[in-house]
Motif scaffolding. Sequence first.
Motif, PDB file in Angstrom:
ATOM      1  N   TYR A  39      -6.883 -24.352 -16.060  1.00 18.71           N
ATOM      2  CA  TYR A  39      -7.876 -24.944 -16.161  1.00 18.71           C
ATOM      3  C   TYR A  39      -8.128 -25.892 -15.258  1.00 18.71           C
ATOM      4  CZ  TYR A  39     -11.548 -27.606 -18.720  1.00 18.71           C
ATOM      5  OH  TYR A  39     -12.515 -28.313 -19.113  1.00 18.71           O
ATOM      6  N   ASN A  40      -7.403 -26.596 -14.792  1.00 21.06           N
ATOM      7  CA  ASN A  40      -7.382 -27.429 -13.526  1.00 21.06           C
ATOM      8  C   ASN A  40      -8.213 -26.701 -12.134  1.00 21.06           C
ATOM      9  OD1 ASN A  40      -7.134 -29.716 -14.928  1.00 21.06           O
ATOM     10  ND2 ASN A  40      -4.956 -29.882 -14.447  1.00 21.06           N
ATOM     11  N   HIS A  41      -7.678 -25.545 -12.019  1.00 21.21           N
ATOM     12  CA  HIS A  41      -7.685 -24.579 -11.017  1.00 21.21           C
ATOM     13  C   HIS A  41      -9.066 -23.973 -10.874  1.00 21.21           C
ATOM     14  CE1 HIS A  41      -3.991 -24.576  -8.488  1.00 21.21           C
ATOM     15  NE2 HIS A  41      -3.648 -25.421  -9.441  1.00 21.21           N
ATOM     16  N   CYS A  42      -9.414 -23.795 -11.969  1.00 18.00           N
ATOM     17  CA  CYS A  42     -10.658 -23.000 -12.340  1.00 18.00           C
ATOM     18  C   CYS A  42     -11.959 -23.354 -12.063  1.00 18.00           C
ATOM     19  CB  CYS A  42     -10.741 -22.325 -13.897  1.00 18.00           C
ATOM     20  SG  CYS A  42     -11.984 -21.146 -14.440  1.00 18.00           S
ATOM     21  N   GLY A  43     -12.838 -22.706 -11.283  1.00 15.38           N
ATOM     22  CA  GLY A  43     -14.491 -23.275 -10.940  1.00 15.38           C
ATOM     23  C   GLY A  43     -15.401 -22.526 -11.782  1.00 15.38           C
ATOM     24  N   ASP A  44     -14.939 -21.385 -12.122  1.00 15.49           N
ATOM     25  CA  ASP A  44     -15.918 -20.815 -13.199  1.00 15.49           C
ATOM     26  C   ASP A  44     -16.043 -21.450 -14.651  1.00 15.49           C
ATOM     27  OD1 ASP A  44     -17.772 -18.063 -13.506  1.00 15.49           O
ATOM     28  OD2 ASP A  44     -16.657 -18.391 -15.118  1.00 15.49           O
ATOM     29  N   GLU A  45     -17.270 -21.798 -14.974  1.00 14.90           N
ATOM     30  CA  GLU A  45     -17.408 -22.596 -16.167  1.00 14.90           C
ATOM     31  C   GLU A  45     -17.120 -21.763 -17.481  1.00 14.90           C
ATOM     32  OE1 GLU A  45     -17.800 -25.818 -17.103  1.00 14.90           O
ATOM     33  OE2 GLU A  45     -17.434 -26.043 -14.975  1.00 14.90           O
ATOM     34  N   ASP A  46     -17.559 -20.409 -17.388  1.00 11.88           N
ATOM     35  CA  ASP A  46     -17.435 -19.537 -18.343  1.00 11.88           C
ATOM     36  C   ASP A  46     -15.674 -19.309 -18.586  1.00 11.88           C
ATOM     37  OD1 ASP A  46     -20.251 -19.125 -18.921  1.00 11.88           O
ATOM     38  OD2 ASP A  46     -20.115 -17.463 -17.538  1.00 11.88           O
ATOM     39  N   LEU A  47     -15.205 -18.995 -17.544  1.00 13.90           N
ATOM     40  CA  LEU A  47     -13.537 -19.053 -17.684  1.00 13.90           C
ATOM     41  C   LEU A  47     -12.927 -20.347 -18.400  1.00 13.90           C
ATOM     42  CD1 LEU A  47     -11.244 -17.147 -17.195  1.00 13.90           C
ATOM     43  CD2 LEU A  47     -11.249 -17.887 -15.021  1.00 13.90           C
ATOM     44  N   ARG A  48     -13.580 -21.282 -17.761  1.00 16.06           N
ATOM     45  CA  ARG A  48     -13.010 -22.654 -17.957  1.00 16.06           C
ATOM     46  C   ARG A  48     -13.102 -22.907 -19.596  1.00 16.06           C
ATOM     47  NH1 ARG A  48     -12.062 -27.163 -14.679  1.00 16.06           N
ATOM     48  NH2 ARG A  48     -12.667 -28.455 -16.269  1.00 16.06           N
ATOM     49  N   GLU A  49     -14.242 -22.599 -20.329  1.00 22.10           N
ATOM     50  CA  GLU A  49     -14.649 -22.460 -21.648  1.00 22.10           C
ATOM     51  C   GLU A  49     -13.669 -21.619 -22.338  1.00 22.10           C
ATOM     52  OE1 GLU A  49     -15.714 -21.659 -25.435  1.00 22.10           O
ATOM     53  OE2 GLU A  49     -16.188 -20.087 -23.852  1.00 22.10           O
ATOM     54  N   PHE A  50     -13.331 -20.552 -21.752  1.00 19.35           N
ATOM     55  CA  PHE A  50     -12.485 -19.379 -22.294  1.00 19.35           C
ATOM     56  C   PHE A  50     -10.860 -20.069 -22.719  1.00 19.35           C
ATOM     57  CE2 PHE A  50      -9.539 -15.806 -22.437  1.00 19.35           C
ATOM     58  CZ  PHE A  50      -9.957 -15.104 -23.668  1.00 19.35           C
ATOM     59  N   ILE A  51     -10.487 -20.662 -21.393  1.00 19.83           N
ATOM     60  CA  ILE A  51      -9.306 -21.111 -21.543  1.00 19.83           C
ATOM     61  C   ILE A  51      -9.251 -22.393 -22.290  1.00 19.83           C
ATOM     62  CG2 ILE A  51      -7.694 -22.291 -19.878  1.00 19.83           C
ATOM     63  CD1 ILE A  51      -8.564 -20.542 -17.412  1.00 19.83           C
ATOM     64  N   HIS A  52     -10.079 -23.123 -22.427  1.00 23.67           N
ATOM     65  CA  HIS A  52     -10.040 -24.284 -23.236  1.00 23.67           C
ATOM     66  C   HIS A  52     -10.125 -23.726 -24.906  1.00 23.67           C
ATOM     67  CE1 HIS A  52     -10.995 -28.121 -25.119  1.00 23.67           C
ATOM     68  NE2 HIS A  52     -12.028 -27.351 -25.812  1.00 23.67           N
ATOM     69  N   HIS A  53     -10.718 -22.835 -25.020  1.00 19.36           N
ATOM     70  CA  HIS A  53     -10.951 -21.972 -26.372  1.00 19.36           C
ATOM     71  C   HIS A  53      -9.479 -21.531 -26.783  1.00 19.36           C
ATOM     72  CE1 HIS A  53     -11.506 -19.214 -29.510  1.00 19.36           C
ATOM     73  NE2 HIS A  53     -10.960 -18.394 -28.632  1.00 19.36           N
ATOM     74  N   ILE A  54      -8.804 -20.912 -25.709  1.00 16.00           N
ATOM     75  CA  ILE A  54      -7.624 -20.314 -26.067  1.00 16.00           C
ATOM     76  C   ILE A  54      -6.343 -21.422 -26.297  1.00 16.00           C
ATOM     77  CG2 ILE A  54      -5.276 -19.215 -24.908  1.00 16.00           C
ATOM     78  CD1 ILE A  54      -7.774 -17.330 -25.949  1.00 16.00           C
ATOM     79  N   ILE A  55      -6.508 -22.773 -25.369  1.00 13.01           N
ATOM     80  CA  ILE A  55      -5.526 -23.577 -25.616  1.00 13.01           C
ATOM     81  C   ILE A  55      -5.563 -24.361 -27.230  1.00 13.01           C
ATOM     82  CG2 ILE A  55      -4.909 -25.970 -25.097  1.00 13.01           C
ATOM     83  CD1 ILE A  55      -5.616 -24.902 -22.064  1.00 13.01           C
ATOM     84  N   GLU A  56      -7.076 -24.807 -27.330  1.00 10.35           N
ATOM     85  CA  GLU A  56      -7.237 -25.584 -28.537  1.00 10.35           C
ATOM     86  C   GLU A  56      -7.348 -24.429 -29.871  1.00 10.35           C
ATOM     87  OE1 GLU A  56      -7.195 -28.509 -28.450  1.00 10.35           O
ATOM     88  OE2 GLU A  56      -6.936 -28.537 -26.370  1.00 10.35           O
ATOM     89  N   ASN A  57      -7.803 -23.514 -29.980  1.00 12.90           N
ATOM     90  CA  ASN A  57      -8.053 -22.501 -31.106  1.00 12.90           C
ATOM     91  C   ASN A  57      -7.051 -21.469 -31.158  1.00 12.90           C
ATOM     92  OD1 ASN A  57     -10.586 -23.905 -31.639  1.00 12.90           O
ATOM     93  ND2 ASN A  57     -11.429 -23.055 -29.789  1.00 12.90           N
TER      94      ASN A  57
END
Length: 173
Positions: A39-57
């Motif tokens: 998440y910290n390395h990611c620049g693409d907002e769609d990918l950041r949102e996906f990673i956040h979703h995977i972590i939290e959900n």
Amino acid sequence: MGILSGYPKAEPAHYGEIYDAFMTLAGGQAMISRYQLFYNHCGDEDLREFIHHIIENRLRPHVEELKNFLKENGAPLPPAPAERGEADRERIPPAARFTDPEIATMVAADHAIGSSADTAAMVKCLREDIAAMYAKFNAEKIADGARLLRLMKDKGWIIPPPLHVKPREEVLT
């Protein structure tokens, strides 16, 4: 009535069920830490949102479910790595930074490996409730994997294997 013919949660878990839960929990805890790094390395907002979703959900609820299962069965819990804080991507030197396609590919590989592991754990289960837990984890990975595949195609991050383009009749002649 046999020992395994009553209410599933009253039945003893066998060593394989406990081992698989322990290892799945250890892997899930490590993935939270690693995905925070991604998440910290990611620049693409769609990918950041996906990673956040995977972590939290996905990861956090799975970790809690596995912890509860192991505690209910008197099994120890594996140690968890430390959580990672948020970092400013621009302060990570480009040569040391994961790229968005690399991150997406690693997450896709995790989903494929995790789905196989969930299936292997599920088919070893004697307790229906444990098998159902792994079936749920697997179904969620499949759905998220399909979403990630679409994202990777839309972003042009897919590296396809050699594609078969000849009609079958030409190959046979």
